[in-house]
Design a protein around this motif. Structure first.
Motif, PDB file in Angstrom:
ATOM      1  N   GLN A  89       3.126  14.101  -5.686  1.00  0.00           N
ATOM      2  CA  GLN A  89       2.422  12.955  -5.110  1.00  0.00           C
ATOM      3  C   GLN A  89       1.114  13.400  -4.450  1.00  0.00           C
ATOM      4  OE1 GLN A  89       4.251  11.290  -1.683  1.00  0.00           O
ATOM      5  NE2 GLN A  89       3.114   9.373  -1.755  1.00  0.00           N
ATOM      6  N   ALA A  90       1.159  14.535  -3.748  1.00  0.00           N
ATOM      7  CA  ALA A  90      -0.054  15.047  -3.102  1.00  0.00           C
ATOM      8  C   ALA A  90      -1.122  15.390  -4.135  1.00  0.00           C
ATOM      9  CB  ALA A  90       0.290  16.271  -2.258  1.00  0.00           C
ATOM     10  N   ILE A  91      -0.713  16.007  -5.231  1.00  0.00           N
ATOM     11  CA  ILE A  91      -1.667  16.328  -6.302  1.00  0.00           C
ATOM     12  C   ILE A  91      -2.215  15.044  -6.915  1.00  0.00           C
ATOM     13  CG2 ILE A  91      -1.903  17.421  -8.567  1.00  0.00           C
ATOM     14  CD1 ILE A  91       0.232  19.423  -7.705  1.00  0.00           C
ATOM     15  N   GLY A  92      -1.350  14.044  -7.063  1.00  0.00           N
ATOM     16  CA  GLY A  92      -1.801  12.759  -7.595  1.00  0.00           C
ATOM     17  C   GLY A  92      -2.812  12.083  -6.682  1.00  0.00           C
ATOM     18  N   ASN A  93      -2.600  12.189  -5.368  1.00  0.00           N
ATOM     19  CA  ASN A  93      -3.568  11.612  -4.429  1.00  0.00           C
ATOM     20  C   ASN A  93      -4.922  12.293  -4.539  1.00  0.00           C
ATOM     21  OD1 ASN A  93      -1.659   9.819  -3.444  1.00  0.00           O
ATOM     22  ND2 ASN A  93      -1.028  11.156  -1.774  1.00  0.00           N
ATOM     23  N   LEU A  94      -4.901  13.603  -4.788  1.00  0.00           N
ATOM     24  CA  LEU A  94      -6.157  14.329  -4.981  1.00  0.00           C
ATOM     25  C   LEU A  94      -6.869  13.846  -6.243  1.00  0.00           C
ATOM     26  CD1 LEU A  94      -8.060  16.596  -4.073  1.00  0.00           C
ATOM     27  CD2 LEU A  94      -6.674  18.189  -5.416  1.00  0.00           C
ATOM     28  N   CYS A  95      -6.104  13.621  -7.301  1.00  0.00           N
ATOM     29  CA  CYS A  95      -6.703  13.120  -8.541  1.00  0.00           C
ATOM     30  C   CYS A  95      -7.237  11.699  -8.369  1.00  0.00           C
ATOM     31  CB  CYS A  95      -5.671  13.155  -9.675  1.00  0.00           C
ATOM     32  SG  CYS A  95      -5.192  14.816 -10.197  1.00  0.00           S
ATOM     33  N   MET A 136      -5.350   8.714 -19.197  1.00  0.00           N
ATOM     34  CA  MET A 136      -5.130  10.048 -19.771  1.00  0.00           C
ATOM     35  C   MET A 136      -5.032  11.106 -18.681  1.00  0.00           C
ATOM     36  SD  MET A 136      -4.644   9.693 -22.908  1.00  0.00           S
ATOM     37  CE  MET A 136      -4.601  11.457 -23.258  1.00  0.00           C
ATOM     38  N   ILE A 137      -5.830  10.948 -17.620  1.00  0.00           N
ATOM     39  CA  ILE A 137      -5.741  11.896 -16.505  1.00  0.00           C
ATOM     40  C   ILE A 137      -4.346  11.857 -15.900  1.00  0.00           C
ATOM     41  CG2 ILE A 137      -6.548  12.351 -14.156  1.00  0.00           C
ATOM     42  CD1 ILE A 137      -9.337  11.524 -15.052  1.00  0.00           C
ATOM     43  N   THR A 138      -3.798  10.652 -15.741  1.00  0.00           N
ATOM     44  CA  THR A 138      -2.456  10.499 -15.169  1.00  0.00           C
ATOM     45  C   THR A 138      -1.396  11.143 -16.059  1.00  0.00           C
ATOM     46  OG1 THR A 138      -3.136   8.414 -14.147  1.00  0.00           O
ATOM     47  CG2 THR A 138      -0.776   8.837 -14.304  1.00  0.00           C
ATOM     48  N   VAL A 139      -1.512  10.932 -17.364  1.00  0.00           N
ATOM     49  CA  VAL A 139      -0.531  11.486 -18.302  1.00  0.00           C
ATOM     50  C   VAL A 139      -0.658  13.003 -18.380  1.00  0.00           C
ATOM     51  CG1 VAL A 139       0.190  11.554 -20.712  1.00  0.00           C
ATOM     52  CG2 VAL A 139      -0.397   9.369 -19.665  1.00  0.00           C
ATOM     53  N   VAL A 140      -1.870  13.491 -18.555  1.00  0.00           N
ATOM     54  CA  VAL A 140      -2.090  14.926 -18.713  1.00  0.00           C
ATOM     55  C   VAL A 140      -1.718  15.674 -17.431  1.00  0.00           C
ATOM     56  CG1 VAL A 140      -3.849  16.695 -19.083  1.00  0.00           C
ATOM     57  CG2 VAL A 140      -3.845  14.625 -20.484  1.00  0.00           C
ATOM     58  N   ARG A 141      -2.002  15.082 -16.279  1.00  0.00           N
ATOM     59  CA  ARG A 141      -1.661  15.744 -15.009  1.00  0.00           C
ATOM     60  C   ARG A 141      -0.168  16.009 -14.919  1.00  0.00           C
ATOM     61  NH1 ARG A 141       0.316  13.473 -10.424  1.00  0.00           N
ATOM     62  NH2 ARG A 141      -0.280  11.355 -11.041  1.00  0.00           N
ATOM     63  N   ARG A 142       0.633  15.004 -15.210  1.00  0.00           N
ATOM     64  CA  ARG A 142       2.081  15.195 -15.122  1.00  0.00           C
ATOM     65  C   ARG A 142       2.578  16.147 -16.211  1.00  0.00           C
ATOM     66  NH1 ARG A 142       2.067   9.553 -13.246  1.00  0.00           N
ATOM     67  NH2 ARG A 142       3.166   9.443 -11.246  1.00  0.00           N
ATOM     68  N   PHE A 143       2.001  16.048 -17.399  1.00  0.00           N
ATOM     69  CA  PHE A 143       2.424  16.928 -18.481  1.00  0.00           C
ATOM     70  C   PHE A 143       2.161  18.391 -18.131  1.00  0.00           C
ATOM     71  CE2 PHE A 143       0.952  19.366 -22.215  1.00  0.00           C
ATOM     72  CZ  PHE A 143       2.152  19.455 -22.910  1.00  0.00           C
ATOM     73  N   ALA A 173       0.810  -1.216   0.000  1.00  0.00           N
ATOM     74  CA  ALA A 173       0.000   0.000   0.000  1.00  0.00           C
ATOM     75  C   ALA A 173       0.842   1.264   0.000  1.00  0.00           C
ATOM     76  CB  ALA A 173      -0.932   0.005   1.213  1.00  0.00           C
ATOM     77  N   TYR A 174       2.167   1.117   0.017  1.00  0.00           N
ATOM     78  CA  TYR A 174       3.038   2.291   0.052  1.00  0.00           C
ATOM     79  C   TYR A 174       3.074   2.962  -1.312  1.00  0.00           C
ATOM     80  CZ  TYR A 174       7.356   4.994  -0.012  1.00  0.00           C
ATOM     81  OH  TYR A 174       8.279   5.995  -0.175  1.00  0.00           O
ATOM     82  N   ILE A 175       2.817   4.278  -1.323  1.00  0.00           N
ATOM     83  CA  ILE A 175       2.870   5.059  -2.550  1.00  0.00           C
ATOM     84  C   ILE A 175       4.120   5.924  -2.495  1.00  0.00           C
ATOM     85  CG2 ILE A 175       1.720   6.769  -4.000  1.00  0.00           C
ATOM     86  CD1 ILE A 175      -0.923   5.851  -2.841  1.00  0.00           C
ATOM     87  N   PRO A 176       5.113   5.678  -3.335  1.00  0.00           N
ATOM     88  CA  PRO A 176       6.366   6.440  -3.266  1.00  0.00           C
ATOM     89  C   PRO A 176       6.182   7.843  -3.825  1.00  0.00           C
ATOM     90  CG  PRO A 176       6.401   4.975  -5.144  1.00  0.00           C
ATOM     91  CD  PRO A 176       5.121   4.678  -4.407  1.00  0.00           C
ATOM     92  N   PRO A 177       7.113   8.745  -3.541  1.00  0.00           N
ATOM     93  CA  PRO A 177       7.075  10.079  -4.155  1.00  0.00           C
ATOM     94  C   PRO A 177       7.117   9.978  -5.676  1.00  0.00           C
ATOM     95  CG  PRO A 177       8.658  10.007  -2.350  1.00  0.00           C
ATOM     96  CD  PRO A 177       8.219   8.594  -2.588  1.00  0.00           C
ATOM     97  N   ASP A 178       6.613  11.019  -6.330  1.00  0.00           N
ATOM     98  CA  ASP A 178       6.537  11.023  -7.788  1.00  0.00           C
ATOM     99  C   ASP A 178       7.932  11.257  -8.362  1.00  0.00           C
ATOM    100  OD1 ASP A 178       5.972  11.293 -10.452  1.00  0.00           O
ATOM    101  OD2 ASP A 178       4.232  12.562 -10.165  1.00  0.00           O
TER     102      ASP A 178
END
Length: 257
Positions: A103-109, A141-148, A64-69
């Motif tokens: 990572q925090a933004i990713g958790n929100l998404c 696509m959300i994952t890709v676009v978010r990082r882009f 369950a560990y989510i590493p930093p982005d």
């Protein structure tokens, strides 16, 4: 702006490292040189990428560990370090804070992704195959676009601000970060060892340490010795013995079952 778009595409490419199999294109050692090609400093980017790879070596998802982005952290840290003309210590200083924010933004998404997964369950219950495929593509696509977008706007809007911030950092702080950069690879190896070390392979770890520390064998030589030990231990050189061992193992498993 074009440079920011290209660097954003590098981050988007890193996402595909987990979507197309374990290609490892999401690691800093691969992404940093691509950023260096865009910025125009390939040699320094290779050094930074290797340092960040050691820094993030233990940043892998286990349970369950989510590493930093590491994608956004590695790409932006390399881009800012190269654009400001600073060295490895700057990249190491920026990498972890940026990775944690991403990572925090990713958790929100992921909150929105959980809603989309409910749509997937509904489509699956109705037998709507196209709907299930659509939701999977949507999450991807959300994952890709978010990082882009994150990398694009962070680099385009924050380049000057980050440069001024770095120039304002006292020299003793950057010197301390440079010293810490030499210790962080050891921390990364320690985190990795906690997941892999056991009674069966710990003798080989100490063998490699003795060869490198006391006998002066270079890293490449230690790696080659490791490959030879693997070939011998698992009978890769004796196909008949390997086949017999697999057959015995299969019979043993059947008996236990």
């Amino acid at each position: 702006m074009l440079q920011a778009i290209l660097i954003g595409l590098v981050a988007a490419l890193g996402v595909l490292g987990d979507q197309m199999g374990s290609l490892y294109i999401n690691r800093p050692i691969i992404l940093a040189p691509l950023v260096g090609l865009i910025v125009g400093n390939l040699e320094q980017s290779i050094v930074i990428g290797a340092s960040l790879e050691l820094f993030f070596m233990g940043a892998v998802s286990v349970g369950a560990y989510i590493p930093p982005d590491t994608i956004v952290g590695g790409v932006l840290a390399t881009a800012f370090a190269l654009s400001t003309g600073r060295g490895i210590e700057t990249a190491v200083t920026l990498a972890m804070p940026i990775a944690l924010v991403s990572q925090a933004i990713g958790n929100l998404c992921n909150v929105f992704n959980s809603i989309i997964l409910r749509w997937t369950d509904d489509y699956a219950a109705k037998g709507n195959y196209n709907g299930v495929v659509f939701t999977h593509w949507l999450i991807g696509m959300i994952t890709v676009v978010r990082r882009f977008l994150l990398v694009l706007f962070a680099y385009y809007l924050g380049g000057d601000a980050v440069g001024n911030l770095i120039n304002a950092i006292p020299e003793f702080v950057t010197n301390g970060m440079a010293a810490a950069a030499g210790l962080l690879p050891a921390l990364g190896f320690a985190m990795l060892m906690r997941m892999t070390i056991n009674k069966q392979n710990i003798p080989y770890y100490f063998l490699g340490f003795i060869l490198a520390a006391y006998m002066g064998v270079p890293v490449l030589g230690v790696a080659m010795i490791g490959v030879i030990l693997v070939l011998v231990k698992f009978n890769f050189l004796d196909k008949q013995a390997a086949t017999e061992a697999e057959a015995v193992q299969g019979v043993s498993d059947d008996d236990d079952f």
